[in-house]
Design an enzyme around this catalytic site. Structure first.
Site, mmCIF file in Angstrom:
data_model
loop_
_atom_site.group_PDB
_atom_site.id
_atom_site.type_symbol
_atom_site.label_atom_id
_atom_site.label_comp_id
_atom_site.label_asym_id
_atom_site.label_seq_id
_atom_site.Cartn_x
_atom_site.Cartn_y
_atom_site.Cartn_z
ATOM 1 N N GLY A 153 0.854 -1.186 0.000
ATOM 2 C CA GLY A 153 0.000 0.000 0.000
ATOM 3 C C GLY A 153 0.886 1.230 0.000
ATOM 4 O O GLY A 153 2.030 1.188 -0.437
ATOM 5 N N ARG A 154 0.332 2.331 0.537
ATOM 6 C CA ARG A 154 1.109 3.578 0.505
ATOM 7 C C ARG A 154 2.446 3.425 1.223
ATOM 8 O O ARG A 154 3.468 3.912 0.755
ATOM 9 C CB ARG A 154 0.372 4.684 1.244
ATOM 10 N N ILE A 155 2.406 2.788 2.414
ATOM 11 C CA ILE A 155 3.645 2.702 3.200
ATOM 12 C C ILE A 155 4.637 1.751 2.521
ATOM 13 O O ILE A 155 5.822 2.072 2.388
ATOM 14 C CB ILE A 155 3.341 2.269 4.650
ATOM 15 N N ARG A 175 -2.300 -8.349 -1.623
ATOM 16 C CA ARG A 175 -3.549 -9.052 -1.943
ATOM 17 C C ARG A 175 -3.792 -9.084 -3.447
ATOM 18 O O ARG A 175 -4.308 -10.024 -3.986
ATOM 19 C CB ARG A 175 -4.734 -8.383 -1.242
ATOM 20 N N ALA A 233 4.151 -2.776 11.115
ATOM 21 C CA ALA A 233 2.722 -2.985 10.816
ATOM 22 C C ALA A 233 1.930 -3.098 12.122
ATOM 23 O O ALA A 233 1.641 -2.078 12.765
ATOM 24 C CB ALA A 233 2.574 -4.207 9.932
ATOM 25 N N ARG A 234 1.586 -4.303 12.511
ATOM 26 C CA ARG A 234 0.983 -4.578 13.807
ATOM 27 C C ARG A 234 1.625 -5.856 14.311
ATOM 28 O O ARG A 234 1.905 -6.762 13.527
ATOM 29 C CB ARG A 234 -0.539 -4.787 13.689
ATOM 30 N N GLU A 263 1.194 -4.784 23.092
ATOM 31 C CA GLU A 263 1.818 -3.526 23.515
ATOM 32 C C GLU A 263 1.112 -2.998 24.762
ATOM 33 O O GLU A 263 -0.108 -3.122 24.848
ATOM 34 C CB GLU A 263 1.733 -2.512 22.378
ATOM 35 N N HIS A 281 6.655 1.495 19.002
ATOM 36 C CA HIS A 281 5.539 1.901 18.126
ATOM 37 C C HIS A 281 5.606 3.410 17.832
ATOM 38 O O HIS A 281 4.678 4.157 18.161
ATOM 39 C CB HIS A 281 4.189 1.532 18.745
ATOM 40 N N GLY A 283 6.690 4.385 14.620
ATOM 41 C CA GLY A 283 6.859 4.482 13.170
ATOM 42 C C GLY A 283 6.223 5.720 12.574
ATOM 43 O O GLY A 283 6.860 6.499 11.873
HETATM 44 O O1 LIG Z 1 0.317 2.663 14.152
HETATM 45 C C1 LIG Z 1 0.182 3.643 13.503
HETATM 46 C C2 LIG Z 1 -0.686 3.730 12.367
HETATM 47 O O2 LIG Z 1 -1.547 2.859 12.209
HETATM 48 O O3 LIG Z 1 -0.544 4.666 11.600
#
Ligand SMILES: O=CC(=O)O
Length: 316
Positions: A153-155, A175, A233-234, A263, A281, A283
């Site tokens: 995606g964008r990131i 995907r 990400a997560r 977290e 966290h 980012g």
């Molecule tokens: O965790 C940060 C976000 O979802 O941008």
């Protein structure tokens, strides 16, 4: 004036702006509303900023008058978008301010773990160059390495742009295949092949039903023993116990992690590993980003109030 609930107060200047348009329920500066407080305030509320609260059926039921829920950042795994959609509640995220900073953090973690930046730093502080000449600990240059981006995606695309400048070959799994102009010079690969062949694997996908524990024991088995895994990400996109095991057993070479399954809890085993770089966290959260994100969320609420479709609406 309609009522909105701002779970964690925005900067005073943004709060002042909101108060000109809304009756605002919020917490004292430096704190945030607890779930019970949000539930209590929800009847009659038009808008909710979902920072640090899970927006689930119970919340939506209490918020029968809600029209809009906004969240900062790109990820919205704490909001039940499907349930909100059924109830006609708009959900907006805020990816713009965090896209480039999050990509930058992915690259920072990649460079830090590959070139052992944190480890060197610790040694310099402890040891005053006593390690010079220990050839086993030199670190790996990323130049000419293959970077496998999962989630383009964008990131992910912003990571690819940066990685290209570092001289990396880039492949991605997503995907769906992207059009060539969106690929940023990367090539699509199926997941197993990406995991088998990449030197660095970067997780840049959202957390959802199909990505929860996407990387588990079997996936770590596929990776090269020299591979590094980086995630902004997560935490739950990886099976954290399997990650720890893969690191302990030398199935992979190291990891750079900004996100964790529980977290702010971080597995003790990770804290003890030299070949792991850990950040809390951050980012998407460089200086100035929060302010931009607060202003955008205020704009979304005010647009919705005046009957306009807000930006970054996830369920139009
Ligand atoms: O965790 C940060 C976000 O979802 O941008």
């Amino acid at each position: 004036m309609r009522k909105i609930i701002v779970c964690a107060p925005f900067l005073p200047s943004v709060m002042d702006e909101l108060r000109q348009h809304f009756e605002v329920v919020t917490a004292p500066e430096g704190s945030r509303l607890r779930r019970e407080e949000v539930l209590k305030a929800l009847p009659g509320a038009f808008g909710l900023t979902a920072d640090g609260v899970r927006v689930d059926e119970e919340m939506l039921e209490a918020g029968r008058d809600l029209k809009i829920v906004v969240c900062g950042g790109a990820g919205y795994d704490h909001i039940d978008v499907e349930a909100a959609t059924k109830r006609g509640v708009w959900v907006c995220n805020n990816p713009d301010p965090v896209t480039e900073p999050t990509a930058e953090m992915s690259v920072a973690l990649m460079l830090a773990v590959c070139r052992r930046v944190s480890e060197w730093d610790r040694l310099v502080r402890k040891d005053q160059y006593a390690y010079w000449g220990n050839a086993k600990r030199m670190g790996t240059t990323v130049m000419d390495m293959q970077l496998g981006i999962i989630g383009m995606g964008r990131i992910g695309r912003a990571v690819a742009r940066r990685a290209r400048a570092l001289g990396m070959t880039i492949v991605y799994h997503n995907r769906h295949h992207l059009t060539s102009e969106l690929e940023e010079g990367a090539k699509y690969m199926d997941l197993a092949k990406l995991l088998r062949t990449s030197d660095v694997i970067s997780l840049n996908l959202p957390l959802g039903a199909s990505s929860r524990k996407l990387l588990g024991r079997a996936e770590f088995e596929l990776m090269k023993p020299t591979a590094f895994v980086v995630s902004t990400a997560r935490g739950a996109v990886m099976d954290e116990a399997a990650l720890v095991e893969a690191l302990e057993r030398g199935k992979i070479a190291g990891a750079g992690l900004d996100v964790f399954e529980h977290e702010p809890g971080i597995p003790k085993a990770l804290l003890a590993m030299e070949n792991v770089v850990l950040t809390p966290h951050r980012g998407g959260n460089a200086d100035g980003v929060m302010e931009a994100s607060m202003r955008e969320r205020a704009r979304q609420l005010m647009d919705a109030d005046s009957g306009k479709i807000p930006a970054n609406l996830l369920n139009p």
